[in-house]
Design a protein around this motif. Structure first.
Motif, short mmCIF file in Angstrom:
data_model
loop_
_atom_site.label_atom_id
_atom_site.label_comp_id
_atom_site.label_asym_id
_atom_site.label_seq_id
_atom_site.Cartn_x
_atom_site.Cartn_y
_atom_site.Cartn_z
N ARG A 204 -6.56 -12.71 3.61
CA ARG A 204 -7.83 -13.17 3.03
C ARG A 204 -8.73 -13.79 4.11
N ASP A 205 -8.13 -14.54 5.04
CA ASP A 205 -8.91 -15.16 6.12
C ASP A 205 -9.51 -14.09 7.04
N LEU A 206 -8.75 -13.05 7.34
CA LEU A 206 -9.28 -11.98 8.19
C LEU A 206 -10.47 -11.30 7.51
N ARG A 207 -10.35 -11.08 6.23
CA ARG A 207 -11.45 -10.47 5.48
C ARG A 207 -12.66 -11.41 5.43
N ALA A 208 -12.40 -12.69 5.20
CA ALA A 208 -13.49 -13.67 5.11
C ALA A 208 -14.26 -13.77 6.41
N ALA A 209 -13.58 -13.56 7.55
CA ALA A 209 -14.23 -13.64 8.86
C ALA A 209 -14.87 -12.33 9.29
N GLY A 210 -14.71 -11.27 8.48
CA GLY A 210 -15.25 -9.97 8.87
C GLY A 210 -14.38 -9.24 9.87
N GLU A 211 -13.07 -9.55 9.87
CA GLU A 211 -12.17 -9.02 10.89
C GLU A 211 -11.22 -7.96 10.35
N THR A 212 -11.61 -7.27 9.28
CA THR A 212 -10.77 -6.19 8.78
C THR A 212 -10.92 -4.96 9.67
N ASN A 213 -10.02 -4.03 9.49
CA ASN A 213 -9.84 -2.91 10.42
C ASN A 213 -11.10 -2.05 10.55
N ALA A 214 -11.61 -1.91 11.77
CA ALA A 214 -12.75 -1.03 12.04
C ALA A 214 -12.44 -0.08 13.19
N VAL A 215 -11.18 0.18 13.45
CA VAL A 215 -10.79 1.14 14.48
C VAL A 215 -11.24 2.53 14.03
N ALA A 216 -11.87 3.27 14.90
CA ALA A 216 -12.44 4.57 14.53
C ALA A 216 -11.37 5.53 14.03
N LEU A 217 -10.16 5.47 14.59
CA LEU A 217 -9.08 6.38 14.21
C LEU A 217 -8.19 5.82 13.12
N ARG A 218 -8.68 4.79 12.40
CA ARG A 218 -7.87 4.22 11.32
C ARG A 218 -7.64 5.25 10.22
N ASN A 219 -6.55 5.09 9.50
CA ASN A 219 -6.25 5.93 8.35
C ASN A 219 -7.13 5.47 7.19
N ARG A 220 -8.02 6.33 6.73
CA ARG A 220 -9.00 5.93 5.72
C ARG A 220 -8.50 6.17 4.29
N ARG A 221 -7.30 6.69 4.16
CA ARG A 221 -6.74 6.85 2.83
C ARG A 221 -6.23 5.51 2.32
N ILE A 222 -6.12 5.37 1.03
CA ILE A 222 -5.57 4.15 0.44
C ILE A 222 -4.13 4.00 0.92
N PRO A 223 -3.75 2.86 1.49
CA PRO A 223 -2.38 2.71 2.01
C PRO A 223 -1.36 2.73 0.88
N PRO A 224 -0.13 3.08 1.20
CA PRO A 224 0.92 3.04 0.18
C PRO A 224 1.01 1.65 -0.47
N ARG A 225 1.25 1.62 -1.76
CA ARG A 225 1.27 0.35 -2.48
C ARG A 225 2.29 -0.62 -1.91
N ALA A 226 3.38 -0.09 -1.38
CA ALA A 226 4.46 -0.95 -0.89
C ALA A 226 4.24 -1.47 0.52
N LEU A 227 3.20 -0.95 1.21
CA LEU A 227 3.06 -1.27 2.63
C LEU A 227 2.86 -2.75 2.90
N PHE A 228 1.82 -3.33 2.32
CA PHE A 228 1.52 -4.72 2.64
C PHE A 228 2.56 -5.70 2.10
N PRO A 229 3.09 -5.51 0.87
CA PRO A 229 4.18 -6.40 0.46
C PRO A 229 5.39 -6.33 1.38
N ALA A 230 5.73 -5.13 1.87
CA ALA A 230 6.89 -4.99 2.76
C ALA A 230 6.60 -5.65 4.11
N ALA A 231 5.39 -5.44 4.63
CA ALA A 231 5.05 -6.03 5.93
C ALA A 231 4.99 -7.55 5.85
N LEU A 232 4.36 -8.08 4.81
CA LEU A 232 4.25 -9.53 4.69
C LEU A 232 5.61 -10.18 4.48
#
Length: 281
Positions: A204-232
């Motif tokens: 939430r802090d990264l989003r609030a600061a405007g620091e979400t992913n803007a890499v040109a080669l980022r995967n623009r598809r919706i990430p798997p539902r399990a990705l962020f819960p597993a990573a966190l």
């Protein structure tokens, strides 16, 4: 070379203009560490350019009695600093040569594709003997989150896409200043270590600061539902809290001027290096 999607950077900062106050304490801490370097400079600055200060840096400069103009890629974010402020692309700055005696770029240049070119433009915007103070997230920033996201995505999908911005190595930063024509370049590092009780608060802090992913080669598809819960869930913990490291490269450079100290001409030394190392001098 296009590393970052500048349209996405602008969108993220436009959106963050309404929420950046939520991370003002972190931004203020980073800016204060950078501006502390002004206390070591025995001169008075009269006109400064605040590049992408998100409404935090300009008031701090004005409190020092320095007339300050703010610029930001996002018009909404530029307006947070108060007038005078302009919406401007850091890669195509609209300022005339010699417009400022101080330029401050606190955590605002890491989404620029042509960083050497931007630094050249900032140097040209300075008067002779003017000062650039800049901070950039350096290699090691958000390392915990990068590792966790990469491992989780590899486990779930069998591959990984860039989800955290690439950051420069501290060793390269002074070289960037020198390449851009700054005199007396200095780069040092400072770490800000944050602890989160809720790992989602980091995102939430990264989003609030405007620091979400803007890499040109980022995967623009919706990430798997399990990705962020597993990573966190895989993030390391310290006393039950999630650590996040901001490793800041603090850069200082001077616009060249005849009055600055100059290196001696090659071959003009009167003592050999061998004698100096032996202590015979």
């Amino acid at each position: 070379m296009t590393v970052f999607d500048r349209r996405a950077v602008r969108r993220h900062r436009d959106r963050a203009a309404a929420s950046v106050q939520d991370v003002a304490d972190i931004l203020h801490d980073a800016a204060e560490r950078l501006l502390d370097r002004l206390d070591d400079i025995s001169r008075r600055f009269t006109r400064a350019l605040d590049v992408g200060g998100r409404g935090v840096v300009a008031p701090m400069l004005r409190a020092r009695g320095i007339e300050t103009i703010c610029c930001d890629l996002s018009p909404a974010m530029a307006a947070r600093a108060g007038a005078p402020a302009v919406a401007a692309d850091e890669e195509f700055l609209p300022f005339a040569p010699g417009s400022f005696d101080l330029v401050v770029a606190s955590l605002s240049l890491h989404w620029v594709n042509d960083l050497p070119g931007t630094l050249i433009q900032l140097r040209m915007a300075l008067k002779p003997d003017g000062v650039l103070l800049a901070s950039l997230p350096a290699l090691g920033t958000l390392a915990e989150l990068r590792r966790a996201l990469t491992a989780a995505e590899a486990e779930i999908t069998g591959g990984a896409s860039p989800r955290v911005s690439p950051f420069p190595d501290l060793r390269d930063c002074a070289g960037l200043l020198q390449r851009a024509g700054f005199a007396l370049p200095v780069a040092d590092a400072e770490d800000i270590r944050l602890l989160y009780a809720d790992p989602l608060a980091l995102l939430r802090d990264l989003r609030a600061a405007g620091e979400t992913n803007a890499v040109a080669l980022r995967n623009r598809r919706i990430p798997p539902r399990a990705l962020f819960p597993a990573a966190l869930a895989a993030l390391p913990q310290t006393d039950g809290r999630i650590p996040a490291t901001l490793r800041l490269a603090m850069l200082t450079g001077w616009a060249p001027a005849p009055t600055q100290p100059q290196p001696l001409k090659r071959g003009s030394a009167r003592i050999s290096l061998a004698d100096a190392l032996r202590g015979d001098a």
